[in-house]
Design an enzyme around this catalytic site. Sequence first.
Site, short mmCIF file in Angstrom:
data_model
loop_
_atom_site.label_atom_id
_atom_site.label_comp_id
_atom_site.label_asym_id
_atom_site.label_seq_id
_atom_site.Cartn_x
_atom_site.Cartn_y
_atom_site.Cartn_z
N HIS A 29 4.63 6.40 -18.74
CA HIS A 29 6.01 5.71 -17.88
C HIS A 29 6.37 5.70 -19.45
O HIS A 29 6.60 4.53 -19.64
CB HIS A 29 4.86 4.56 -17.54
CG HIS A 29 6.40 3.73 -16.78
ND1 HIS A 29 7.23 3.65 -17.09
CD2 HIS A 29 7.05 3.86 -15.46
CE1 HIS A 29 8.01 2.76 -16.32
NE2 HIS A 29 7.46 2.78 -14.54
N CYS A 58 0.65 -1.33 -0.17
CA CYS A 58 -0.24 0.36 -0.14
C CYS A 58 0.73 1.12 -0.03
O CYS A 58 0.07 2.10 -0.32
CB CYS A 58 -0.88 -0.11 0.69
SG CYS A 58 -1.84 -1.56 1.74
N MET A 84 -7.20 2.80 -6.33
CA MET A 84 -6.61 0.84 -5.29
C MET A 84 -7.36 -1.15 -6.09
O MET A 84 -9.06 -0.36 -5.77
CB MET A 84 -7.83 1.55 -3.65
CG MET A 84 -7.65 0.75 -3.08
SD MET A 84 -7.90 0.74 -1.56
CE MET A 84 -9.76 0.14 -1.36
N CYS A 135 1.02 3.44 -2.66
CA CYS A 135 0.20 4.25 -3.59
C CYS A 135 0.15 5.73 -2.36
O CYS A 135 -0.27 6.69 -3.23
CB CYS A 135 -0.80 3.69 -4.21
SG CYS A 135 -2.00 4.87 -4.93
N HIS A 136 -0.25 4.92 -1.06
CA HIS A 136 -0.42 6.16 -0.27
C HIS A 136 0.36 6.38 0.27
O HIS A 136 0.15 7.39 1.30
CB HIS A 136 -1.80 5.08 0.95
CG HIS A 136 -2.70 4.62 0.20
ND1 HIS A 136 -3.86 5.44 -0.30
CD2 HIS A 136 -3.18 3.59 -0.46
CE1 HIS A 136 -4.83 4.46 -1.09
NE2 HIS A 136 -4.28 3.30 -1.13
N HIS A 143 7.87 11.73 -12.18
CA HIS A 143 8.40 10.59 -12.52
C HIS A 143 9.51 9.73 -12.84
O HIS A 143 10.93 9.90 -12.07
CB HIS A 143 7.57 9.25 -12.41
CG HIS A 143 7.44 6.90 -11.91
ND1 HIS A 143 7.85 7.30 -11.15
CD2 HIS A 143 8.16 6.71 -12.72
CE1 HIS A 143 7.95 6.46 -11.01
NE2 HIS A 143 8.12 5.65 -12.46
#
Length: 576
Positions: free
Chosen positions: A401, A75, A116, A78-79, A359
């Site tokens: 990406h 997790c 999610m 992402c969070h 990124h």
Amino acid sequence: MKVPRLSSVAAVLLTSLAIAALAQDKKGVTQPEMNYQAGTSPLASEPMVQSTNPKAPPMTQAEFDAARKIYFERCAGCHGVLRKGATGKPLTPDITVGKGTDYLKIFIAYGSPAGMPNWQTSGEMTEKEVDLMARYIQHEPPTPPEFGMAQMKSTWKVIVPPAQRPTKKMNSYNIENIFSTTLRDTGEVALIDGDTKKIINIVKTGYAVHISRTSASGRYLFVIGRDAKINMIDLWMPTPDNVAEVRIGLEARSVDTSKYKGKEGDFTDKLAIAGAYWPPQYVIMKGDTLEPLKIVSTRGMVVGTQEYHPEPRVASIVASHFKPEFVVNVKETGKTLMVDYSNIDALKVTEIGSAPFLHDGGWDSTKRYFMVAANNSNKISVIDAKEGKLAALVEVGKIPHPGRGANFIHPKFGPVWATGHLGDETISLIGTDPVKHKAQAFKVVATLKGQGGGALFIKSHPKSQHLYSDTPLNPDAALSQSVAVYDIKNLEKGYVVLPIAKWADLNDDGAKRVVQPEYNKAGNEVWFSVWSAKNKQSAMVVVDDKTLKLKAVIKDPRLITPTGHFNVHNTQHDVY
């Protein structure tokens, strides 16, 4: 798959409504996006103190530790480490306690249209684990330890001092055509002779090496693992191997070395730089020993909202060819930092705001403009390294990406740079010539249709007439095990598919995901990793770029989970 148990009639009704809503909206998120968002973090193994919230459901220390491990493995990417939100929404107690355990269990189990994963219905988590995580995110997030100069110095090792290293090349390898291939799950890189296709050495490194970078001189290879360990490999040694190492944090992705030679001085090979995910910082080091010299935090305000973010991760770093500067891209704040390293005791940093979440990216063909993906903003930020400013923000497809991207001459629009996308099947071509093709400069001039979402890398070469795009995160095995190839002179006819995994002829049922096209120095071969699990057979496949036919398959029991691979010459000179 069972629905999480709920404690009241109202909660049961909520479950039904939530499932119905997700059934309607789920198509807004693709499986490749979910695969990408659910990234792992080395912080799962770091000791942290349990921090409880009296308003949250009770947890034992064992439950808290188990949940923390799951969170950092699945997790945190992402969070965020502190659950303040990154590409995913915040999961702090001021938000989660009010939602309640039953509500949280539903959305952990079934996922959300925002991206999610559906952890329980996909089989990735059990009902018990979903309950554990629903309680865990109502407690205060534990904070990993900082990692300062004292900690770095304790990990720093000079294995072979500069004075004891060769004064000339001591092997017969064609160094410029060596490939550095990440063996993700063994904490190693394989150095492969691009001429003979034989493994030169298996070098011990950090876990899951993210990238390999070549020094300006081409002598040294720098690799960085996700555990923030950097290894410096001397390619002049009789058998190339480690000569220095250091750990610059607890989690990281990026490393590079100084390349500038000009009126301000000759800085080639003098300095190295690495950026960390945790703690959020970058570190400047000596280029010949990796001795850490200066640590700079990236904590600060987000572009646009001007809200403070406690963990802006350093995603990618490149060395400017125009000035003695490192180009440092910070994810959560959406800032590119132009770090002037000419005097690190009086460090000057130019801050350029663009868009979150920066990124990865690469130079245009002139190496003046750095094209970096702000992936969850669906934009490419164009940084002018000569003028030190933002040249453009370009709208592209869903979750770009590019890896380093791909440069080539479009028959109509002139020089372009290309990126694929994780969230859709498109490939965006952006004009990069503001002099002779001003009308097309820093605009999407064409959009190609690819095999599908889940693309990670796209690649071409100045001596090639082809453009290659992989799709390793696509859930369709036929797509993840093959690549699309375009004829640059005739892009309208679409792509042909090369069955790379089939050509590898592996003897088991491994995933066989095909990842990262990479040219050899001559530009007449393209190499691919065929990536399966640690207990499955993997391989490298080499394709003749002119004929698009199979040229060689490299199989070796030491090639365990090969992923990224980097040709020394192309990496040294930013050829892509």
